[in-house]
Every structure is written in C-alpha cells, then in structure tokens.
Design an enzyme around this catalytic site. Structure first.
Site, PDB file in Angstrom:
ATOM      1  N   LYS A 161      16.678  22.565  67.423  1.00 44.03           N
ATOM      2  CA  LYS A 161      18.026  22.094  67.080  1.00 44.03           C
ATOM      3  C   LYS A 161      18.734  21.652  68.358  1.00 44.03           C
ATOM      4  O   LYS A 161      18.391  20.607  68.885  1.00 44.03           O
ATOM      5  CB  LYS A 161      18.738  23.166  66.271  1.00 44.03           C
ATOM      6  CG  LYS A 161      18.095  23.199  64.869  1.00 44.03           C
ATOM      7  CD  LYS A 161      18.489  24.302  63.962  1.00 44.03           C
ATOM      8  CE  LYS A 161      17.790  24.077  62.609  1.00 44.03           C
ATOM      9  NZ  LYS A 161      17.561  25.298  61.870  1.00 44.03           N
ATOM     10  N   HIS A 195      19.440  31.952  55.643  1.00 44.42           N
ATOM     11  CA  HIS A 195      18.492  30.844  55.501  1.00 44.42           C
ATOM     12  C   HIS A 195      17.274  31.242  54.639  1.00 44.42           C
ATOM     13  O   HIS A 195      16.860  32.396  54.633  1.00 44.42           O
ATOM     14  CB  HIS A 195      18.024  30.461  56.910  1.00 44.42           C
ATOM     15  CG  HIS A 195      17.263  29.183  57.002  1.00 44.42           C
ATOM     16  ND1 HIS A 195      15.886  29.147  57.057  1.00 44.42           N
ATOM     17  CD2 HIS A 195      17.687  27.899  57.071  1.00 44.42           C
ATOM     18  CE1 HIS A 195      15.501  27.880  57.172  1.00 44.42           C
ATOM     19  NE2 HIS A 195      16.569  27.106  57.176  1.00 44.42           N
ATOM     20  N   SER A 211      24.190  28.223  58.706  1.00 44.48           N
ATOM     21  CA  SER A 211      23.743  26.827  58.669  1.00 44.48           C
ATOM     22  C   SER A 211      24.482  25.997  57.625  1.00 44.48           C
ATOM     23  O   SER A 211      24.608  24.791  57.786  1.00 44.48           O
ATOM     24  CB  SER A 211      22.239  26.770  58.421  1.00 44.48           C
ATOM     25  OG  SER A 211      21.906  27.437  57.230  1.00 44.48           O
ATOM     26  N   ASP A 214      19.787  35.725  63.640  1.00 40.18           N
ATOM     27  CA  ASP A 214      19.221  34.376  63.736  1.00 40.18           C
ATOM     28  C   ASP A 214      20.252  33.467  64.407  1.00 40.18           C
ATOM     29  O   ASP A 214      21.339  33.245  63.865  1.00 40.18           O
ATOM     30  CB  ASP A 214      18.888  33.912  62.302  1.00 40.18           C
ATOM     31  CG  ASP A 214      18.289  32.512  62.236  1.00 40.18           C
ATOM     32  OD1 ASP A 214      18.610  31.672  63.103  1.00 40.18           O
ATOM     33  OD2 ASP A 214      17.513  32.243  61.289  1.00 40.18           O
ATOM     34  N   ASN A 244      20.551  18.039  63.658  1.00 43.52           N
ATOM     35  CA  ASN A 244      20.854  19.253  64.428  1.00 43.52           C
ATOM     36  C   ASN A 244      20.678  19.022  65.929  1.00 43.52           C
ATOM     37  O   ASN A 244      20.649  19.975  66.700  1.00 43.52           O
ATOM     38  CB  ASN A 244      19.931  20.404  64.014  1.00 43.52           C
ATOM     39  CG  ASN A 244      19.984  20.674  62.526  1.00 43.52           C
ATOM     40  OD1 ASN A 244      21.053  20.724  61.944  1.00 43.52           O
ATOM     41  ND2 ASN A 244      18.832  20.834  61.902  1.00 43.52           N
ATOM     42  N   HIS A 257      21.514  27.998  65.020  1.00 45.06           N
ATOM     43  CA  HIS A 257      22.559  26.987  65.251  1.00 45.06           C
ATOM     44  C   HIS A 257      23.492  27.351  66.398  1.00 45.06           C
ATOM     45  O   HIS A 257      24.416  26.603  66.713  1.00 45.06           O
ATOM     46  CB  HIS A 257      23.368  26.761  63.971  1.00 45.06           C
ATOM     47  CG  HIS A 257      22.542  26.152  62.888  1.00 45.06           C
ATOM     48  ND1 HIS A 257      22.332  24.795  62.778  1.00 45.06           N
ATOM     49  CD2 HIS A 257      21.815  26.729  61.899  1.00 45.06           C
ATOM     50  CE1 HIS A 257      21.538  24.561  61.752  1.00 45.06           C
ATOM     51  NE2 HIS A 257      21.211  25.714  61.201  1.00 45.06           N
ATOM     52  N   GLU A 283      22.887  35.697  60.350  1.00 47.73           N
ATOM     53  CA  GLU A 283      22.872  34.557  61.271  1.00 47.73           C
ATOM     54  C   GLU A 283      24.164  34.627  62.084  1.00 47.73           C
ATOM     55  O   GLU A 283      25.179  35.095  61.582  1.00 47.73           O
ATOM     56  CB  GLU A 283      22.838  33.238  60.481  1.00 47.73           C
ATOM     57  CG  GLU A 283      21.563  33.055  59.688  1.00 47.73           C
ATOM     58  CD  GLU A 283      21.575  31.789  58.827  1.00 47.73           C
ATOM     59  OE1 GLU A 283      22.305  30.826  59.161  1.00 47.73           O
ATOM     60  OE2 GLU A 283      20.858  31.766  57.819  1.00 47.73           O
TER      61      GLU A 283
HETATM   62  C1  PLP Z   1      16.524  25.672  60.943  1.00 52.77           C
HETATM   63  C2  PLP Z   1      16.612  27.126  60.703  1.00 52.77           C
HETATM   64  C3  PLP Z   1      15.471  27.936  60.712  1.00 52.77           C
HETATM   65  C4  PLP Z   1      14.083  27.355  60.790  1.00 52.77           C
HETATM   66  O1  PLP Z   1      13.792  26.862  62.041  1.00 52.77           O
HETATM   67  P1  PLP Z   1      12.661  25.712  62.199  1.00 52.77           P
HETATM   68  O2  PLP Z   1      12.328  25.758  63.632  1.00 52.77           O
HETATM   69  O3  PLP Z   1      13.291  24.445  61.745  1.00 52.77           O
HETATM   70  O4  PLP Z   1      11.518  26.127  61.325  1.00 52.77           O
HETATM   71  C5  PLP Z   1      15.637  29.293  60.589  1.00 52.77           C
HETATM   72  N1  PLP Z   1      16.869  29.840  60.435  1.00 52.77           N
HETATM   73  C6  PLP Z   1      17.986  29.091  60.397  1.00 52.77           C
HETATM   74  C7  PLP Z   1      19.306  29.740  60.219  1.00 52.77           C
HETATM   75  C8  PLP Z   1      17.877  27.712  60.518  1.00 52.77           C
HETATM   76  O5  PLP Z   1      18.977  26.960  60.439  1.00 52.77           O
END
Ligand code: PLP
Length: 389
Positions: A241, A134, A182, A207, A48, A210, A178
């Site tokens: 990421k 997620h 992801s 969220d 990522n 990404h 999101e």
């Molecule tokens: C990676 C991810 C998370 C978690 O984040 P981390 O910092 O890796 O714990 C939460 N939500 C989504 C959509 C993700 O892709």
C-alpha cells in the site's frame, strides 16, 4: 455446473456481478482503460499507493538493481534455499522501524493474516474480532478453529462486556483490530484496547495495512504514534500500500517470530518474495524513514480535499485519514453516484453490503500524493454537483 451459472445469473440480476477491467497506469495517479474501443481515462481515487512510491525513482531503481543482480525469483520457500540476505535485511530494518525485537516477512498481507492467527490460537482458545476487520482476518479466524466473538466496530465497551462474559472459559485469548480501518478510514482506540488486553490477559494483534508509512514517527504506524508498542504482541503491515511494493511483515518479539517460522503454514509452505520486490520494499522503507515530507505532503492533500467538501456543505464527519468515506446509505444510490463520477473521469469505489452493514453504502475516496490541488478541487466540486442532482 448449474449452480455456478445460477450464481452468476443471480449476481448479474442484482447488479452485484464483479468483473475485471484491465487498466493502463499512466503514472501520476492517472489510469486508462486498456482495451476499450474508445478508452476512458480517470483520476484514480481507488489506489492504496498513498505516498506515490510505486513510481518513485529510488524504489524503481532498487527493484531493478536487485532483479538484475539476483534474478526474477527467489526459487524456493524461506526454509528451503529461498532465504536471501535481502529478506533478512528488510526484516531487520522493519523491526527497527516498528520498535520490536524482530520481524518476519510474508508473501502478502492476506497470507500473513491467514498464517499468523491459526498459528497463535486454535480449539479451546478464543478470538475477539472487530466487526469491520478485513476479510483476511476473518479467514484467519475461521482457519484457526477458535471460538470467535465479533464486537461492534471500535466499541471498547462492547469488547469489555464480551471479555467479561467469555474470556474465563478459554485458555488463550486473542484480540484482533486494525489501526486504520480499510472501509471507513477511522482509527482504533488502541490505548483502550491495549488496557483491555492487559486486564483480561490476552494477546493483541494490530493490522496496520493502511497506517504503515502514513502515520506515526517515521511512518511507523499508529501503534508507535499512540505509544502502545509494548502492549501489542503482533503488529502486521504491508508493503503493497503506502510502500508502493508488495508483500507484508509482522513485527513481534524474537520468540514469537521464531515460533511463527516454525508454525505459520502460509510462511512455511510458500515461495519467498522475489529479489526485486525485496529491493523495492527496502528502498521504500528507507524513504518513509528519511523523507517525512512525503507524509506531510499527503496529509496536507487529505486536509485540502476534506476542506473543499466541508466548505461545499458536506456535514458528515469525513474521518481522520487518507481514506475518505462519503456515506450514501442506499446501495443503488451509491452505485449510480459512482457511475456518474466515472462519466466525469473520477474513479472512486462504491462500497456496499455485504462488505459493510445494510444501508451504509458509501463512496470511498483514497487520497494519494499523486493528486494535485486542482484534481482535489475539481473532484470535490464535481462530487457536490453530481450529488445535488
Ligand atoms: C490490504 C489489506 C490486507 C491484505 O494485504 P495484501 O498485501 O493486499 O494481501 C490485510 N489487511 C488489511 C486491513 C488490508 O487493508
């Protein structure tokens, strides 16, 4: 103990046993197996690190400087003595980027999601959750104890129908989505979702794990790009990421941030992020604001990879983002294809049920700024060749 060994045996027989393979990061998107007798090396399509900031000289230098100046750890939780000036500065600059009054750091995206959701809603409340959200969001919903309805992925009609039917029976309602998903790399219809949030008197949480750094003005994300900042109550994103560091943020009103400082258990009862991580995140945040070339280079590479595949005869839609899902369908087939790619030094992740619905196994390619034109061309050619056999 039997049940644990039974579990492992079953997993192994089904070909679903997960194992760790230590890798050495060679830089420039190359990885090598760390302890194999004859180590294989790969081009990494599972990372990522979209903007290649993990090894950007300014990010590394800022992390090192903070480490040398303030030590390896923050020593305590934020509400104890662990709250440093750096945390506050990163929160201020994050809020500025996101266009919100305030922001709050969490130890990781996982911790943010499992802390924020139960702080916002509980028994007697209701959550409407996209089916492909997620795992950390689902865990947050479970911890909250609120009634949770899952709607079909990116389906505003289904969300609307559920809201019509169930919203009235509960006090507070929360919609969680999101902005860039992801697994499929597709994009939430945020304007439609925001309209439903308004019409049905809900909170909206988005969220942007990404999307942060990759989309929107100055890399602010899809919320800013779609012009719905005022209708998103909680924006969440990560520094692990595209920003190449570690940790996460939520961006919200001053009042909501104050509330979370007092109520989000994963914030209150966990050690503050270390100075080096804060230093690196701050440098990365400034880079995504000041160097739009980072983003345009990435997007040019994404486009290039998709074009190679389309020109090679792939007819399925490869989506709008840096996450390029190649739908295979059958799990075994997806696994076999990923194994063949590995033989050709290409590291791409097969994604299978239960992570995604039955018969929608796929290979997921994450495009990053590390990838050079030749890497993308060769990978597309190899993929097309391997698929034909
Ligand atoms: C990676 C991810 C998370 C978690 O984040 P981390 O910092 O890796 O714990 C939460 N939500 C989504 C959509 C993700 O892709």
């Amino acid at each position: 103990m039997d049940r644990y060994s039974e579990f492992l045996k079953k997993r192994e027989q089904a070909g679903n046993l997960r194992r760790l393979t230590p890798l050495t990061h060679l830089g420039r998107g190359r990885v090598k197996e760390a302890d194999a007798a004859s180590p294989s090396h790969y081009i990494d399509f599972s990372s990522n690190d979209y903007l290649a900031l993990t090894e950007h000289p300014k990010v590394v230098a800022a992390g090192r400087e903070a480490l040398l100046k303030e030590g390896a750890g923050s020593g305590a939780a934020r509400l104890m003595s662990g709250s440093l000036a750096g945390h506050q500065l990163l929160e201020k600059e994050t809020a500025l980027l996101k266009g919100t009054e305030a922001a709050l750091l969490f130890g990781s995206g996982y911790l943010a999601n499992i802390g924020v959701i139960p702080a916002l809603v509980g028994r007697g409340d209701v959550i409407f959750c996209d089916r492909l959200n997620h795992a950390s969001i689902y865990d947050g919903c479970r911890l909250a104890g609120a009634k949770t309805y899952r709607f079909q992925h990116n389906d505003s009609n289904h969300l609307e129908a559920l809201l019509k039917k169930h919203r009235g029976a509960y006090r507070q309602a929360l919609i969680v989505v999101e902005s860039i998903y992801s697994m499929d790399g597709d994009r939430c219809p945020l304007k439609e979702t925001a309209a439903l949030r308004n019409r049905f008197d809900c909170l909206l949480m988005v969220d942007e794990a990404h999307a942060t750094g990759v989309f929107g003005p100055q890399g602010a994300g899809v919320i800013a790009e779609d012009g719905v900042i005022g209708e998103v109550d909680i924006a969440m994103g990560t520094f692990g990421k595209a920003l190449g560091s570690y940790g996460a943020y939520i961006a919200a009103s001053q009042q909501l941030v104050q509330y979370l400082i007092n109520q989000a258990r994963s914030f209150i009862y966990s050690t503050a992020l270390p100075p080096s991580v804060i230093g690196a995140s701050l440098a990365a945040l400034r880079l995504i604001k000041s160097e739009p070339e980072l983003r345009s280079e990435l997007h040019a590479k994404i486009e290039m990879f998709k074009q190679y595949l389309y020109l090679g005869g792939i007819s399925q839609d490869l989506g709008p983002s840096q996450i390029v899902p190649l739908m295979i369908g059958d799990s075994e087939k997806a696994l076999a294809l990923a194994a063949k790619l590995k033989e050709k030094h290409i590291f791409a992740t097969p994604v299978r049920p239960p992570t995604v619905p039955e018969n929608t196994a796929r290979i997921r390619f994450s495009i990053t700024r590390h990838h050079q034109q030749d890497d993308l061309k060769n990978t597309a050619e190899t993929l097309l060749m391997v698929m034909e056999r």
